[in-house]
Write an enzyme that holds these catalytic residues in place. Structure first.
Site, PDB file in Angstrom:
ATOM      1  N   VAL A  44      -1.115   5.388  -8.562  1.00  3.88           N
ATOM      2  CA  VAL A  44      -2.202   5.655  -9.309  1.00  3.88           C
ATOM      3  C   VAL A  44      -2.931   4.257  -9.219  1.00  3.88           C
ATOM      4  CG1 VAL A  44      -3.216   5.978 -11.659  1.00  3.88           C
ATOM      5  CG2 VAL A  44      -0.999   6.947 -10.766  1.00  3.88           C
ATOM      6  N   GLU A  56       6.650   4.670  -7.490  1.00  9.09           N
ATOM      7  CA  GLU A  56       7.964   4.395  -7.996  1.00  9.09           C
ATOM      8  C   GLU A  56       7.858   3.703  -9.313  1.00  9.09           C
ATOM      9  OE1 GLU A  56       6.804   3.365  -5.036  1.00  9.09           O
ATOM     10  OE2 GLU A  56       8.243   3.291  -3.561  1.00  9.09           O
TER      11      GLU A  56
HETATM   12  N1  THU Z   1       2.550   2.393  -2.619  1.00  6.48           N
HETATM   13  C1  THU Z   1       3.438   3.050  -3.224  1.00  6.48           C
HETATM   14  O1  THU Z   1       3.077   3.841  -4.129  1.00  6.48           O
HETATM   15  N2  THU Z   1       4.768   2.846  -3.180  1.00  6.48           N
HETATM   16  C2  THU Z   1       5.431   1.807  -2.209  1.00  6.48           C
HETATM   17  O2  THU Z   1       6.507   1.693  -2.192  1.00  6.48           O
HETATM   18  C3  THU Z   1       4.365   1.181  -1.161  1.00  6.48           C
HETATM   19  C4  THU Z   1       2.862   1.259  -1.568  1.00  6.48           C
HETATM   20  C5  THU Z   1       1.126   2.753  -2.763  1.00  6.48           C
HETATM   21  C6  THU Z   1       0.410   1.366  -3.364  1.00  6.48           C
HETATM   22  C7  THU Z   1      -0.890   1.594  -2.950  1.00  6.48           C
HETATM   23  O3  THU Z   1      -1.512   2.891  -3.876  1.00  6.48           O
HETATM   24  C8  THU Z   1      -0.837   2.328  -1.517  1.00  6.48           C
HETATM   25  O4  THU Z   1       0.686   2.715  -1.444  1.00  6.48           O
HETATM   26  C9  THU Z   1      -0.931   1.523  -0.258  1.00  6.48           C
HETATM   27  O5  THU Z   1      -0.201   0.221  -0.497  1.00  6.48           O
END
Ligand code: THU
Length: 131
Positions: A44, A56
């Site tokens: 988000v 996560e």
């Molecule tokens: N992101 C996640 O949701 N989890 C991760 O473990 C790595 C990165 C998201 C954060 C951001 O919204 C997008 O991926 C690009 O980094």
């Protein structure tokens, strides 16, 4: 304890479909199993980029809101449904709710969180150093 990784991956993929990622255009989905139910999360983002929440972290909040049970298994995926490994911050967030035994989905087969976040700072360390 039997873990239905196919179902967990499917739930992570479905959660990814609800991601709010207009800035990175990198939607992420996460799903966790506590032995009874599956909790999900998606990233988000925010116009103030640094405030974005990873999938996560959203999963951890949803899990805790639903139940006090510990997480046993977590799967994370990108928009293609490919397995993603949690970023460093998310490893620490997940550690709080599953500890080193928590199994994290990995292309080579599930790995314990303790292997991805070795010598982690955890609740026991805080208790030990209290005055
Ligand atoms: N992101 C996640 O949701 N989890 C991760 O473990 C790595 C990165 C998201 C954060 C951001 O919204 C997008 O991926 C690009 O980094």
């Amino acid at each position: 304890m039997d873990i239905d990784w196919a179902r967990l991956r499917a739930e992570a993929y479905a959660a990814m479909g609800r991601a709010y990622a207009p800035y990175s255009r990198f939607p992420v989905g996460a799903a966790g199993w506590d032995g009874e139910a599956i909790a999900i999360g998606c990233n988000v983002e925010n116009v103030s980029y640094g405030l974005g929440l990873c999938a996560e972290c959203v999963l951890a909040g949803n899990q805790r809101t639903r139940s006090a049970a510990r997480l046993i298994a977590v799967s994370v995926c990108d928009s293609r449904g490919e397995i993603l490994l949690p970023c460093g911050r998310c490893r620490q967030v997940l550690y709080e709710f599953g500890g080193k035994e928590l199994l994290i989905d990995h292309p080579a087969g599930p790995v314990p969180l303790g292997a991805l976040l070795s010598d982690a700072f955890g609740p026991d360390d805080l208790a030990a150093g209290r005055t």
